[in-house]
Design a protein around this motif. Structure first.
Motif, mmCIF file in Angstrom:
data_model
loop_
_atom_site.group_PDB
_atom_site.id
_atom_site.type_symbol
_atom_site.label_atom_id
_atom_site.label_comp_id
_atom_site.label_asym_id
_atom_site.label_seq_id
_atom_site.Cartn_x
_atom_site.Cartn_y
_atom_site.Cartn_z
ATOM 1 N N UNK A 41 0.840 -1.209 0.000
ATOM 2 C CA UNK A 41 0.000 0.000 0.000
ATOM 3 C C UNK A 41 0.869 1.252 0.000
ATOM 4 N N UNK A 42 1.954 1.245 0.770
ATOM 5 C CA UNK A 42 2.850 2.408 0.816
ATOM 6 C C UNK A 42 3.506 2.657 -0.536
ATOM 7 N N UNK A 43 3.889 1.598 -1.223
ATOM 8 C CA UNK A 43 4.512 1.753 -2.549
ATOM 9 C C UNK A 43 3.516 2.358 -3.537
ATOM 10 N N UNK A 44 2.302 1.858 -3.523
ATOM 11 C CA UNK A 44 1.270 2.393 -4.430
ATOM 12 C C UNK A 44 0.979 3.856 -4.105
ATOM 13 N N UNK A 45 0.864 4.166 -2.808
ATOM 14 C CA UNK A 45 0.599 5.547 -2.401
ATOM 15 C C UNK A 45 1.747 6.463 -2.813
ATOM 16 N N UNK A 46 2.972 6.000 -2.687
ATOM 17 C CA UNK A 46 4.133 6.796 -3.099
ATOM 18 C C UNK A 46 4.108 7.060 -4.598
ATOM 19 N N UNK A 47 3.787 6.026 -5.380
ATOM 20 C CA UNK A 47 3.727 6.195 -6.842
ATOM 21 C C UNK A 47 2.656 7.218 -7.238
ATOM 22 N N UNK A 48 1.499 7.149 -6.568
ATOM 23 C CA UNK A 48 0.412 8.073 -6.894
ATOM 24 C C UNK A 48 0.784 9.501 -6.507
ATOM 25 N N UNK A 49 1.334 9.662 -5.292
ATOM 26 C CA UNK A 49 1.634 11.008 -4.813
ATOM 27 C C UNK A 49 2.814 11.658 -5.516
ATOM 28 N N UNK A 50 3.672 10.883 -6.141
ATOM 29 C CA UNK A 50 4.806 11.478 -6.854
ATOM 30 C C UNK A 50 4.561 11.571 -8.351
ATOM 31 N N UNK A 51 3.367 11.230 -8.795
ATOM 32 C CA UNK A 51 3.053 11.374 -10.222
ATOM 33 C C UNK A 51 2.872 12.861 -10.551
ATOM 34 N N UNK A 52 3.088 13.198 -11.784
ATOM 35 C CA UNK A 52 3.058 14.593 -12.228
ATOM 36 C C UNK A 52 1.801 15.363 -11.878
ATOM 37 N N UNK A 53 0.618 14.883 -12.276
ATOM 38 C CA UNK A 53 -0.606 15.648 -12.007
ATOM 39 C C UNK A 53 -0.893 15.843 -10.518
ATOM 40 N N UNK A 54 -0.589 14.854 -9.723
ATOM 41 C CA UNK A 54 -0.851 14.968 -8.286
ATOM 42 C C UNK A 54 0.100 15.968 -7.649
ATOM 43 N N UNK A 55 1.372 15.932 -8.030
ATOM 44 C CA UNK A 55 2.349 16.880 -7.496
ATOM 45 C C UNK A 55 1.945 18.300 -7.870
ATOM 46 N N UNK A 56 1.532 18.503 -9.114
ATOM 47 C CA UNK A 56 1.126 19.833 -9.554
ATOM 48 C C UNK A 56 -0.092 20.324 -8.766
ATOM 49 N N UNK A 57 -1.054 19.451 -8.546
ATOM 50 C CA UNK A 57 -2.249 19.845 -7.795
ATOM 51 C C UNK A 57 -1.916 20.151 -6.338
ATOM 52 N N UNK A 59 0.938 21.243 -5.242
ATOM 53 C CA UNK A 59 1.643 22.523 -5.236
ATOM 54 C C UNK A 59 0.671 23.682 -5.375
ATOM 55 N N UNK A 60 -0.353 23.531 -6.214
ATOM 56 C CA UNK A 60 -1.367 24.582 -6.349
ATOM 57 C C UNK A 60 -2.118 24.796 -5.043
ATOM 58 N N UNK A 61 -2.446 23.718 -4.352
ATOM 59 C CA UNK A 61 -3.163 23.835 -3.080
ATOM 60 C C UNK A 61 -2.308 24.570 -2.051
ATOM 61 N N UNK A 63 0.184 26.625 -2.683
ATOM 62 C CA UNK A 63 0.359 28.003 -3.136
ATOM 63 C C UNK A 63 -0.870 28.840 -2.809
ATOM 64 N N UNK A 64 -2.062 28.295 -3.043
ATOM 65 C CA UNK A 64 -3.292 29.010 -2.711
ATOM 66 C C UNK A 64 -3.408 29.245 -1.212
ATOM 67 N N UNK A 65 -2.987 28.281 -0.421
ATOM 68 C CA UNK A 65 -3.075 28.433 1.031
ATOM 69 C C UNK A 65 -2.093 29.499 1.517
ATOM 70 N N UNK A 66 -0.907 29.586 0.900
ATOM 71 C CA UNK A 66 0.067 30.592 1.312
ATOM 72 C C UNK A 66 -0.308 31.980 0.812
ATOM 73 N N UNK A 67 -1.019 32.063 -0.304
ATOM 74 C CA UNK A 67 -1.437 33.339 -0.851
ATOM 75 C C UNK A 67 -2.716 33.873 -0.214
ATOM 76 N N UNK A 68 -3.386 33.069 0.567
ATOM 77 C CA UNK A 68 -4.662 33.471 1.155
ATOM 78 C C UNK A 68 -4.435 34.627 2.138
ATOM 79 N N UNK A 69 -5.367 35.564 2.090
ATOM 80 C CA UNK A 69 -5.288 36.724 2.980
ATOM 81 C C UNK A 69 -6.400 36.592 4.013
ATOM 82 N N UNK A 70 -6.051 36.988 5.228
ATOM 83 C CA UNK A 70 -7.081 36.938 6.282
ATOM 84 C C UNK A 70 -7.720 38.278 6.460
#
Length: 70
Positions: A41-57, A59-61, A63-70
């Motif tokens: 399960x850990x190997x599969x989870x690692x493969x999914x989380x290090x895939x291109x689309x998931x990494x990009x998403x 990073x966007x999350x 970035x949005x959280x760091x750019x959020x203004x209170x």
């Protein structure tokens, strides 16, 4: 009557002890199968989380959280 109950209880305890000894070897194999499943399960989870689309998403999350203004 008391002697009968005492003898019956001793027999019951002895039966349970024999049953516990018979099953003692299964515990190690069950742990081994659990570890193999967890590693798979850990190997599969690692493969999914290090895939291109998931990494990009992710990073966007972040970035949005760091750019959020209170």
């Amino acid at each position: 009557m008391y002697r009968f109950v005492r003898t019956w209880m001793r027999a019951l305890v002895a039966r349970r002890a024999r049953a516990a000894r018979r099953d003692a070897g299964m515990v190690t194999s069950e742990y081994a199968m659990g570890i193999v499943a967890a590693v798979a399960f850990a190997v599969i989870l690692h493969k999914v989380l290090t895939s291109g689309p998931v990494v990009a998403e992710l990073q966007n999350i972040v970035k949005q959280a760091l750019d959020a203004r209170m």
